[in-house]
Design a protein around this motif. Structure first.
Motif, PDB file in Angstrom:
ATOM      1  N   PHE A   1       0.867  -1.172   0.000  1.00  0.00           N
ATOM      2  CA  PHE A   1       0.000   0.000   0.000  1.00  0.00           C
ATOM      3  C   PHE A   1       0.908   1.226   0.000  1.00  0.00           C
ATOM      4  O   PHE A   1       1.705   1.415   0.924  1.00  0.00           O
ATOM      5  CB  PHE A   1      -0.900   0.007   1.240  1.00  0.00           C
ATOM      6  CG  PHE A   1      -2.113  -0.875   1.138  1.00  0.00           C
ATOM      7  CD1 PHE A   1      -3.386  -0.343   1.242  1.00  0.00           C
ATOM      8  CD2 PHE A   1      -1.979  -2.241   0.934  1.00  0.00           C
ATOM      9  CE1 PHE A   1      -4.514  -1.161   1.143  1.00  0.00           C
ATOM     10  CE2 PHE A   1      -3.086  -3.067   0.827  1.00  0.00           C
ATOM     11  CZ  PHE A   1      -4.360  -2.528   0.935  1.00  0.00           C
TER      12      PHE A   1
ATOM     13  N   THR B   1      -1.489  -0.895  -4.061  1.00  0.00           N
ATOM     14  CA  THR B   1      -2.680  -0.067  -3.865  1.00  0.00           C
ATOM     15  C   THR B   1      -2.166   1.347  -3.660  1.00  0.00           C
ATOM     16  O   THR B   1      -1.544   1.656  -2.650  1.00  0.00           O
ATOM     17  CB  THR B   1      -3.494  -0.548  -2.649  1.00  0.00           C
ATOM     18  OG1 THR B   1      -3.902  -1.911  -2.876  1.00  0.00           O
ATOM     19  CG2 THR B   1      -4.727   0.313  -2.443  1.00  0.00           C
TER      20      THR B   1
ATOM     21  N   LYS C   1      -9.674   0.369  -4.415  1.00  0.00           N
ATOM     22  CA  LYS C   1      -9.142  -0.818  -3.739  1.00  0.00           C
ATOM     23  C   LYS C   1      -8.915  -0.535  -2.262  1.00  0.00           C
ATOM     24  O   LYS C   1      -9.206  -1.380  -1.404  1.00  0.00           O
ATOM     25  CB  LYS C   1      -7.826  -1.252  -4.396  1.00  0.00           C
ATOM     26  CG  LYS C   1      -7.983  -1.860  -5.773  1.00  0.00           C
ATOM     27  CD  LYS C   1      -6.730  -2.618  -6.196  1.00  0.00           C
ATOM     28  CE  LYS C   1      -5.551  -1.699  -6.431  1.00  0.00           C
ATOM     29  NZ  LYS C   1      -4.351  -2.437  -6.900  1.00  0.00           N
TER      30      LYS C   1
ATOM     31  N   GLY D   1      -6.712   2.975  -7.398  1.00  0.00           N
ATOM     32  CA  GLY D   1      -6.122   2.582  -6.119  1.00  0.00           C
ATOM     33  C   GLY D   1      -7.010   2.920  -4.941  1.00  0.00           C
ATOM     34  O   GLY D   1      -7.096   2.161  -3.967  1.00  0.00           O
TER      35      GLY D   1
END
Length: 324
Positions: free
Chosen positions: A38, A78, A305, A302
């Protein structure tokens, strides 16, 4: 699969220190490992110092463009803006109510300015709690940090541990620090650590004429052109050696020690090296800044998600606290 999380503030355009100290190592880590990554732009955090909305948006897009220019694979990560995940603000409030005052008062981010309390806003004081929410909202297992950032990660662990203990349930994942023993301290134009705060940074994405002016601002001593110079104490050489091959480094070192080689010559070589080494990245950065809808498209994917992970965790917290 372990989940790794890291972020960069949008308090300014990304500079050479951000790139070598954070962006490149993170991308290398993602490419070398199978961990779930992330990567976020901490634009909420920048509000503690920047109140100009247009400037913050510009900085945010520039930070995103830099990540993309250096090859961030959005299929493997992400990639999102902190501010586009409203769950993080809500979780921050909940965690504030589990964060003791003495702990926050002891945070480096506050203590560094404690002698000038008129400059301290509540956002700066609770900065570590927002950072904790950034991490805990996504149940991150690993957070890459330098030794100077370890305190904030320890505070995140303390907040999560306290929350779980009081709630009598393991709702929040306790993250671990991934400490890099070889964190690069990138020197600025004055020899101090490169920082927007010190205004001593080099922006490799500037147009060539402005970049040349930026490089020429590197502070040097007054040693005469014909005299030998000490490369180990020169700010230009310190930056050059971060980019150059061993052969190039030794050649410049010999030029310094041999005399009849001025700092202007060294700055010219540094400028040429930046332009050649980062030609592709500069071109890609400019493409994204000229086609901002392409940045928005990647960030939006992103963010969708990220919310898919954030929303269920926040709902568990809401339910446990009696807000559902």
């Amino acid at each position: 699969m372990a989940r790794v999380l890291t972020g960069i503030q949008s308090s300014g355009r990304p500079h050479f220190g951000n790139i070598l100290g954070a962006i490149v190592p993170a991308i290398d880590l993602i490419n070398q490992n199978k961990e779930e990554a992330f990567i976020f732009i901490a634009d909420f955090h920048s509000l503690t110092s920047i109140k100009d909305g247009a400037l913050r948006k510009e900085n945010t897009l520039a930070v995103a463009a830099a990540w993309l220019a250096f090859g961030l694979d959005i299929e493997k990560t992400t990639f999102y803006r902190q501010s586009h995940i409203p769950e993080v603000a809500e979780l921050t409030w909940y965690l504030n109510c589990f964060s003791p005052y003495p702990m926050l008062a002891n945070a480096h981010s506050f203590k560094d300015k404690a002698s000038r309390l008129a400059d301290v806003n509540a956002g700066l004081f609770t900065y570590p709690v927002l950072m904790a929410a950034d991490i805990l909202l996504y149940s991150a297992n690993l957070v890459p940090v330098g030794k100077d950032q370890l305190q904030h990660l320890e505070m995140t662990r303390d907040i999560a541990t306290t929350f779980n203990r009081i709630m009598e349930e393991e709702i929040l994942t306790i993250p671990e620090a991934r400490i890099s023993e070889e964190v690069k301290i990138i020197p600025g134009t004055d020899g101090l650590k490169m920082s927007k705060t010190y205004n001593n940074y080099i922006d490799i994405f500037l147009p060539e004429k402005e970049l040349k002016k930026n490089v020429n601002s590197i502070i040097t001593d007054s040693t005469a052109l014909e005299d030998p110079k000490n490369p180990e104490t020169c700010n230009v050489f310190a930056l050059y050696r971060l980019l150059a091959s061993q052969e190039q480094i030794e050649k410049m070192r010999a030029n310094y020690l041999g005399g009849n080689y001025g700092y202007g010559h060294a700055k010219k070589e540094l400028m040429e090296l930046i332009l050649s080494k980062y030609a592709k990245e500069r071109e890609t950065f400019n493409f994204f800044m000229d086609n901002r809808e392409e940045i928005e498209k990647r960030l939006a994917a992103g963010e969708e998600k990220a919310r898919g992970v954030a929303y269920p965790l926040l709902n568990r917290v809401r339910t446990k606290l009696g807000f559902r």
